[in-house]
Design an enzyme around this catalytic site. Structure first.
Site, PDB file in Angstrom:
ATOM      1  N   CYS A  52       0.833  -1.207   0.000  1.00 57.20           N
ATOM      2  CA  CYS A  52       0.000   0.000   0.000  1.00 57.20           C
ATOM      3  C   CYS A  52       0.864   1.253   0.000  1.00 57.20           C
ATOM      4  CB  CYS A  52      -0.927  -0.019   1.210  1.00 57.20           C
ATOM      5  SG  CYS A  52      -2.043   1.388   1.275  1.00 57.20           S
ATOM      6  N   CYS A  75      -5.144  -2.016   8.361  1.00 51.08           N
ATOM      7  CA  CYS A  75      -6.433  -1.298   8.424  1.00 51.08           C
ATOM      8  C   CYS A  75      -7.634  -2.194   8.114  1.00 51.08           C
ATOM      9  CB  CYS A  75      -6.414  -0.088   7.491  1.00 51.08           C
ATOM     10  SG  CYS A  75      -6.216  -0.491   5.735  1.00 51.08           S
TER      11      CYS A  75
END
Length: 348
Positions: free
Chosen positions: A92, A189
């Protein structure tokens, strides 16, 4: 006035980044990346909006959910089904966040982009490189090994010159005490602070990796039963039977035979491994003799230097001068010359 696009998460790091850039005389254009819809927590968006209102920052919202699903979440699930240990945060940070910010900056005709990462981006011999941040406990350079140079050329990262303590103090000084004291999540997350196994169990077509099977030693002799390969990672001791009085550790996972291969602690030391998906700023630097390797962000990393060489199949062979422990396929291995990240790749 020169403008800069800043990724704002709602946390203290990215917000203090915006404050510091404003102090430098730049006009901050805030961007809140929408990557994952939280099922349990609350959205950070109202907090970001409020902070931007208080500091006169124009805010954009950018929907990156599909890209995040395709490039981060799906490979994470597929990785565990294939018996590897993915690192979604490295993917990410290296390949998603910066690309989205760059694309918006291009759209708005803005040159500079910034985030709240604890790194420095500095020039060296006509190239731009990620360097470690000065706070060793917060340095995030390991997660940014794959950022392309054309993006680094446009990056400003003020937090690389600060410690976390100083950053919180800046927030307090500007009257944002609640933000400075806000609890920060260190977890992945999309796992919503839950266990990755439960997350994978909820996905369609993943039942095979929860099928029980044999735990075997290096010679293939059964030493116990496992509860599904997804429940184990390289280096794990929990749930593995002792051999006599000696603890055993997971050394390999074999999805094709549904077996977990174990050995004693010393059997997990490696002095060689190979990488694919290799990214190097200047490929000629692999000939250097002072290259250090990190196989995990913070913690147990191999000492000494490594020799690197490309193989005919374009994988990169890594020869360590002193062994690394529990090198897991799917994890990034990142190369440093002192504080400078020269590149990295994914362990095969």
């Amino acid at each position: 006035m020169e403008k800069v696009v800043v990724g704002l998460s709602g946390g203290v790091d990215s917000f203090v980044t915006a404050l510091l850039l404003q102090q430098q005389g730049l006009e901050v254009i805030g961007v809140h990346l929408q990557l994952w819809d939280s099922q349990v927590g609350h959205s950070q968006e109202p907090e970001v909006e409020e902070l931007c209102k208080q500091t006169g920052i124009k805010l954009y919202r950018l929907n990156g959910r599909q890209l995040f699903q395709e490039r981060v979440v799906q490979p994470f699930i597929q990785g565990y089904l294939s018996g590897i240990t993915p690192n979604p945060c490295a993917t990410c940070n290296s390949f998603i966040k910066w690309n989205l910010l760059r694309d918006l900056a291009d759209e708005l005709n803005i040159r500079y982009i910034s985030t709240g990462h604890y790194i420095r981006v500095l020039p060296f011999t006509n190239h731009d490189y990620v360097h470690k941040g000065i706070d060793p406990n917060k340095d995030q350079s390991y997660f940014l090994w794959g950022v392309p140079e054309e993006i680094l050329h446009r990056v400003i990262t003020p937090l690389g010159d600060y410690t976390k303590t100083q950053v919180k103090e800046i927030a307090r000084t500007h009257g944002f005490t609640r933000l400075a004291e806000k609890q920060e999540s260190m977890s992945i997350c999309f796992l919503e602070k839950g266990d990755y196994r439960n997350f994978i169990a909820r996905q369609p077509g993943t039942s095979s990796c929860f099928t029980p099977g044999w735990i075997v030693d290096e010679s293939g002799n059964p030493v116990g039963e496992h509860t599904g390969i997804v429940n184990y990672t390289v280096g794990q001791k929990k749930g593995i039977p002792l051999k006599g009085q000696t603890p055993q550790y997971v050394s390999r996972l074999s999805p094709s035979t549904n077996q977990i291969i174990v050995g004693d602690k010393t059997s997990l030391f490696r002095t060689t491994f190979s990488l694919h998906q290799v990214h190097l700023i200047d490929p000629e630097e692999i000939l250097s003799e002072d290259i250090e390797v990190k196989v995990r962000g913070i913690g147990l990393n191999p000492e000494g230097f490594a020799r690197l060489s490309f193989q005919p199949d374009q994988t990169l062979h890594v020869q360590l001068s002193s062994p690394a422990w529990a090198v897991a396929p799917g994890q990034p291995a990142v190369f440093y010359r002192q504080d400078r990240v020269i590149g990295g790749g994914i362990v095969r």
